[in-house]
Design an enzyme around this catalytic site. Structure first.
Site, short mmCIF file in Angstrom:
data_model
loop_
_atom_site.label_atom_id
_atom_site.label_comp_id
_atom_site.label_asym_id
_atom_site.label_seq_id
_atom_site.Cartn_x
_atom_site.Cartn_y
_atom_site.Cartn_z
N ASN A 56 -63.79 15.51 53.98
CA ASN A 56 -62.48 15.82 53.31
C ASN A 56 -61.52 16.24 54.03
O ASN A 56 -60.20 16.11 54.01
CB ASN A 56 -62.78 16.73 52.01
CG ASN A 56 -63.66 16.08 51.15
OD1 ASN A 56 -63.53 15.25 50.38
ND2 ASN A 56 -64.93 17.01 50.92
N TYR A 57 -61.79 16.63 55.39
CA TYR A 57 -60.74 17.31 56.28
C TYR A 57 -60.33 16.74 57.40
O TYR A 57 -59.41 17.07 58.01
CB TYR A 57 -60.97 18.71 56.03
CG TYR A 57 -60.82 19.62 55.06
CD1 TYR A 57 -59.52 19.80 54.64
CD2 TYR A 57 -61.99 20.01 54.25
CE1 TYR A 57 -59.35 20.39 53.24
CE2 TYR A 57 -61.68 20.60 52.93
CZ TYR A 57 -60.50 20.95 52.42
OH TYR A 57 -60.16 21.41 51.38
N LEU A 58 -61.40 15.89 57.92
CA LEU A 58 -61.20 15.35 59.31
C LEU A 58 -60.62 14.01 59.42
O LEU A 58 -61.49 13.20 58.90
CB LEU A 58 -62.44 15.56 59.95
CG LEU A 58 -63.06 16.92 60.15
CD1 LEU A 58 -64.35 17.14 60.70
CD2 LEU A 58 -62.02 18.16 60.70
#
Length: 706
Positions: free
Chosen positions: A663-665
């Site tokens: 979800n973030y990278l």
DNA sequence: GTCTCGACTTAGCACCTACAGT
DNA sequence: ACTGTAGGTGCTAAGTCGAGAC
């Protein structure tokens, strides 16, 4: 503004109480100091001085312009980029195909010769089929990222599906299974029995010992009872679900012990269901649905100290379900004897079906899988917004540094909140209705009781100690040195407040986000999390990668970079139940291998000695030396690999890497890194992750910069 | 301006399964 | 062939955030 200073005595003591409860029950803190240190190591410095900012700004601007030229993020400009890339695409496609063919030819003969038996051949055949399927899949993949986007708001033009899949009807327990009240067998009505069984099934779980859970369950269970049952069954403690519990356990056991054939039959049935309900047709492309099954009824299991735990989650009927599909598509047929609540054709949303859940009254959706166009496009956009933040984050930091001195209290609070969100990657922290869910907070909803200020702590000046429960009731514990200006402000915000009062009483997430969106289009609090996560990964990869490393070492480096992000974002997990044991096992293996290695080494020595004594010309002894050499080498490799694995596992004990990876990278960072250092992508992403990030895998070259 | 709701992303956990190692 | 285990998958709760109602 939610709670504020109006908090009355009763409420305050409630906060204290819940905190106490948490303190005893919630052991799963981040390895406090360690996490703090780690996140400190990896942080860039948002507290640069004003003068510093200005001088650095020139260089940054140059860089920014360069970036703008090389990459054009959003809608309007996408098309040109795609066209430029098209040639490269075609070339790549050709190359990929030949590569794959070669690989396949390599695999086949080796595996067949290894597996001479008939049954093995079957397995082999299945494997080949799998490979074939894979290739087909690759060819059928919808390369939506090469297409033009729809006009604003439109998510699709055509959508057809079979509707959601409903869980099976309730099967009453057989007559020989009894429920007892005060020692007497009581035959329950169907509805009451179903709910009783929900409880009986959970008897092994800690949930059923909690007062809140039991109370909520009992209250809802009584609602399902007939009036006779209700007048009889008045005390949960007098209920005996023993036989129902035993029946359930036996069923689970039986399922485990099913023969291979039976298991296969079950699997085939499931497969048919997936094939029928698991896909939809979206703009002429078959897309996988993420969750095509209606959630079955049961007892609500909230996370943390949820006030509604144990409540009955009701069975959903077709009459509760809204269907969304294309106007020209065939409407899904409801189960026999039923009809849908509504059928609509709204192409500005992405869901295929929805219903309202009875616990919180929120809407649940049937949506597409992460590898779909609809999700992928959104994901891509998310990372483009984060990259855009990269180009203006210095300005924004400069401004919130200025705002720390503002005369307006609300501006100061906003600045401090932003400082935390940026430096510590905290969540925004929307207000929550009390009593509706567990008592958790994010940045804007922090209360005075959640922070402690230290003028000096462990050699640092101006330290703030955070201790609160965040999303999913995961504890955030961190001691962070901060700049003096922020420290002074915090002191000010805390003046004359009770522990249960809001720290930022003049701020909420709407105000914060409104401000942010005025600084940059699309900027919200959560963009900082994405940005800081991705930029941290990129920095860490640069720092940790050693050119000459082998694949195992490379993977460890990647995991470490990933871990730095997970720590930053406070992505925790419960240590696996078998952790200690499996660690000990691994250590034992390592020790064993070490012994083997020293043995192999002495054998090599011996062989060399013999070879020498025979004048270095005897081919037999020479061969022996070579053999022993490779044995030593193999042992060393295996040992190294195991030791790396042990390190990795130990460091990962309480950290969940998956969430940040998913979800973030920005996947393009990982893809570029893999390409640059020749690490096979499947060491980093598994199959479904590769599917989800197909767009990034396809478009990213090794020189990609976030 | 504030509140509520709808839509969507992010999150950890409990299974399940495939596979490595014996 | 057997078994322990890690990793994958499914599930669904719990967030974020914008839009529209009031």
């Amino acid at each position: 503004m939610g709670r504020g200073k109006e908090l009355k005595g009763a409420e305050k003591s409630k906060h204290k109480l819940s905190k106490l409860r948490r303190a005893s029950g919630h052991e799963r803190a981040v390895a406090g100091g360690d996490a703090c240190k780690a996140s400190e190591q990896i942080k860039r410095d948002p507290e640069e001085d004003d003068a510093d900012f200005v001088s650095k700004e020139k260089g940054r601007k140059r860089k920014r312009i360069k970036e703008e030229q090389t990459e054009c993020p959003t809608n309007s400009s996408k098309k040109t980029k795609v066209k430029q890339d098209d040639e490269a695409f075609q070339k790549k496609k050709g190359k990929k195909k030949t590569e794959k063919k070669v690989k396949k030819e390599e695999d086949e003969p080796v595996q067949i010769s290894k597996n001479p038996k008939r049954t093995k051949e079957d397995i082999q055949e299945a494997k080949l089929l799998k490979i074939k399927k894979k290739e087909e899949e690759e060819q059928n993949r919808w390369r939506w990222w090469e297409e033009e986007k729809y006009e604003d708001g439109v998510k699709w033009k055509f959508l057809e599906h079979k509707g959601p899949f409903f869980p099976p009807e309730y099967q009453p327990v057989p007559d020989n299974v009894h429920f007892y009240y005060e020692g007497n067998a009581v035959k329950l009505s169907l509805a009451a029995e179903e709910v009783a069984l929900f409880f009986a099934q959970m008897l092994d779980h800690e949930y059923t010992t909690k007062d809140v859970f039991r109370e909520n369950f009992f209250k809802d269970w009584r609602k399902e009872m007939t009036s006779e049952e209700r007048s009889l069954i008045k005390n949960l403690n007098k209920c005996d679900f023993g036989e129902m519990h035993a029946m359930h356990k036996a069923k689970v056991e039986a399922r485990k012990n099913m023969s291979k054939e039976e298991k296969q039959v079950q699997k085939d049935i499931n497969q048919t269901i997936v094939e029928e309900f698991g896909f939809c047709l979206l703009d002429h492309h078959k897309e996988k649905i993420g969750n095509f099954k209606i959630e079955p009824p049961g007892l609500f299991r909230g996370r943390g100290e949820h006030p509604k735990q144990g409540m009955l989650k009701k069975r959903i009927q077709p009459e509760d379900v809204i269907i969304n599909c294309g106007k020209e598509s065939s409407v899904p047929v409801p189960p026999a004897g039923h009809r849908w609540k509504e059928v609509r054709h709204d192409n500005t949303v992405t869901w295929l079906a929805s219903w309202t859940e009875n616990i919180q009254g929120s809407i649940k959706y049937i949506m597409l899988n992460a590898n779909s166009k609809l999700k992928g496009e959104k994901d891509w956009e998310k990372y483009e917004v984060a990259r855009k933040l990269k180009t203006c984050v210095d300005d924004i930091r400069y401004h919130y540094n200025q705002d720390l001195k503002s005369k307006q209290m609300s501006t100061r609070q906003r600045a401090v909140a932003l400082y935390f969100i940026d430096k510590l990657a905290l969540r925004a922290g929307n207000e929550k209705e009390e009593g509706e869910s567990a008592d958790t907070v994010g940045c804007c909803s922090l209360r005075v009781e959640h922070i402690t200020l230290h003028d000096k702590l462990e050699g640092d000046d101006f330290v703030v100690e955070f201790d609160f429960l965040g999303k999913d009731s995961i504890r955030y514990y961190n001691k962070v040195p901060i700049i003096k200006k922020v420290f002074k402000n915090l002191k000010l915000f805390m003046e004359n407040k009770e522990p249960g009062d809001d720290l930022f009483d003049r701020l909420n997430t709407q105000m914060l986000n409104k401000h942010l969106s005025s600084l940059m289009a699309g900027l919200t609090a959560k963009v900082f999390r994405t940005y800081n996560a991705s930029i941290t990964l990129q920095q860490q990869l640069k720092e940790l990668t050693n050119k000459g490393d082998n694949v195992a070492e490379m993977t460890l480096s990647y995991n470490r970079a990933n871990r730095a992000v997970a720590i930053l974002c406070n992505h925790q997990r419960a240590p696996p139940k078998t952790f200690e044991q499996s660690m000990a096992n691994l250590q034992a293996k390592i020790d064993g291998r070490k012994e083997q290695l020293s043995l192999a080494k002495s054998e090599l020595k011996q062989a060399k000695k013999e070879a020498k004594s025979k004048g270095n010309s005897d081919p037999k002894s020479q061969m022996l030396v070579e053999r022993k050499k490779t044995a030593v080498k193999r042992c060393e490799d295996q040992l190294l690999r195991m030791e790396l694995q042990a390190t990795d596992r130990e460091e990962n004990k309480q950290i969940a890497l998956g969430t940040s990876k998913l979800n973030y990278l920005d996947p393009r960072i990982s893809v570029a890194w893999c390409k640059k250092y020749g690490v096979p992508l499947d060491k980093i992403y598994n199959k479904s992750q590769r599917d989800k990030f197909a767009w990034a895998i396809d478009m990213t070259e090794e020189d990609f910069e976030f």
